[in-house]
Scaffold this motif. Sequence first.
Motif, PDB file in Angstrom:
ATOM      1  N   ALA A 250       0.826  -1.204   0.000  1.00  0.00           N
ATOM      2  CA  ALA A 250       0.000   0.000   0.000  1.00  0.00           C
ATOM      3  C   ALA A 250       0.861   1.256   0.000  1.00  0.00           C
ATOM      4  O   ALA A 250       0.547   2.243  -0.674  1.00  0.00           O
ATOM      5  N   PHE A 255      -0.548   4.913  -1.052  1.00  0.00           N
ATOM      6  CA  PHE A 255      -1.637   5.050  -0.101  1.00  0.00           C
ATOM      7  C   PHE A 255      -1.229   5.875   1.117  1.00  0.00           C
ATOM      8  O   PHE A 255      -2.072   6.321   1.876  1.00  0.00           O
ATOM      9  N   GLU A 257      -0.556   9.024   2.242  1.00  0.00           N
ATOM     10  CA  GLU A 257      -0.732  10.378   1.721  1.00  0.00           C
ATOM     11  C   GLU A 257       0.208  11.370   2.375  1.00  0.00           C
ATOM     12  O   GLU A 257       0.654  12.326   1.756  1.00  0.00           O
ATOM     13  N   GLN A 265      -2.678   6.341   8.632  1.00  0.00           N
ATOM     14  CA  GLN A 265      -3.195   6.652   7.308  1.00  0.00           C
ATOM     15  C   GLN A 265      -4.435   5.790   7.058  1.00  0.00           C
ATOM     16  O   GLN A 265      -4.347   4.564   6.944  1.00  0.00           O
ATOM     17  N   ARG A 266      -5.585   6.435   6.971  1.00  0.00           N
ATOM     18  CA  ARG A 266      -6.844   5.695   6.922  1.00  0.00           C
ATOM     19  C   ARG A 266      -6.914   4.748   5.730  1.00  0.00           C
ATOM     20  O   ARG A 266      -7.338   3.595   5.865  1.00  0.00           O
ATOM     21  N   ARG A 267      -6.507   5.188   4.566  1.00  0.00           N
ATOM     22  CA  ARG A 267      -6.585   4.344   3.376  1.00  0.00           C
ATOM     23  C   ARG A 267      -5.693   3.119   3.506  1.00  0.00           C
ATOM     24  O   ARG A 267      -6.058   2.018   3.092  1.00  0.00           O
ATOM     25  N   MET A 268      -4.526   3.299   4.071  1.00  0.00           N
ATOM     26  CA  MET A 268      -3.629   2.154   4.280  1.00  0.00           C
ATOM     27  C   MET A 268      -4.246   1.163   5.254  1.00  0.00           C
ATOM     28  O   MET A 268      -4.233  -0.052   5.020  1.00  0.00           O
ATOM     29  N   GLU A 270      -7.405   0.674   6.029  1.00  0.00           N
ATOM     30  CA  GLU A 270      -8.570  -0.009   5.455  1.00  0.00           C
ATOM     31  C   GLU A 270      -8.149  -1.057   4.427  1.00  0.00           C
ATOM     32  O   GLU A 270      -8.757  -2.129   4.336  1.00  0.00           O
ATOM     33  N   ARG A 271      -7.124  -0.761   3.654  1.00  0.00           N
ATOM     34  CA  ARG A 271      -6.655  -1.743   2.672  1.00  0.00           C
ATOM     35  C   ARG A 271      -6.083  -2.971   3.363  1.00  0.00           C
ATOM     36  O   ARG A 271      -6.384  -4.110   2.971  1.00  0.00           O
ATOM     37  N   GLU A 302      -9.487  11.708  11.395  1.00  0.00           N
ATOM     38  CA  GLU A 302      -9.841  12.384  10.145  1.00  0.00           C
ATOM     39  C   GLU A 302     -11.064  13.275  10.337  1.00  0.00           C
ATOM     40  O   GLU A 302     -11.112  14.405   9.838  1.00  0.00           O
TER      41      GLU A 302
END
Length: 324
Positions: A250, A255, A257, A265-268, A270-271, A302
């Motif tokens: 990620a 991912f 940011e 890091q929220r996207r990391m 969640e992935r 966030e």
Amino acid sequence: MAASAAAPPAVIVALAGDQPQIAAPVYALSPLLIDAELVEGVATGGDAVQTAIASRAVLPSAVAAALAELGNAEACQILAENEGAEIAPLSINRIADRFGEVAAIRDALLARDDLPAATRQNLVMRLSQKLADFVAERSWLEDNRAERVAREACEKATVTIAADSAKSELQPLIRHLRASGQLTAGLVLRALLSGNVTLFEEALAELSGMPLRRVSALVHDRIGSGLLALFEKARLPTSMHAAFIEAIKAMRDGFAENAGEARLQRRMVERVLSACENADTGDVAPLITLLRRFATEAARDEARRFCDELAAPAPQQLTYSAAA
């Protein structure tokens, strides 16, 4: 005569050996006292003399070291607040070890710009433990939950400290974490999911005993053939290997940011959570629970940042008259 450079040295020495109320002003002000005499005063002069020495406008590192080792709590607080004192990192750490649970001394140390990262983390850990005990004693939370909340808050603060510290301070910080039993797989995963690759690599180098350059090469290798061997050498739990590998992927895919920051890091997260929930690698229930807590924390942070941006005053726009 205490502050006079023209005072007879014999008189100054005699006054310094008098009763504490007489000796204290001499120890605090006299420019004639040498370092050895000040160190002797710390060792034999009592509380009043120690606090007087700690308040001197100029205080060499050798005298500061004596105070850090032998001084009472009040003297160490005055020393920590004394901008004219030369305090070596080892002396700062010694004060933290002796009086880290005293709120006034802890605050004075945390306010210093030269506080080593390892010492700062040590103070934060002590504070988090004290708060956990306070909450548990009043039955506001169960003991286990209070300990978990305090541990997670301490880990979050640790990543923040690492992000704000110079790179040269990371290795001592990592060694302190390992010596105190805080360099856990959960902390290492939090560092990676926060985008702090430097802290992640330093932790793996410490745990595996491999050179940092070699660890960094394995982490950034696109093929990733040596990652599992690295994780095994670092003795990371097998059930968490998939999470580390997915987090590294990620990170490579952009991912992270805000790489190097302290927040998750929220996207990391969640992935990695999605990948681990769909994986069939044995007992991953504790890992899923940890990642879900990470996801909740990332979403909360966030949302808090979004609310702060909404509440921030709008920038004022300049207006110009027609004449202008």
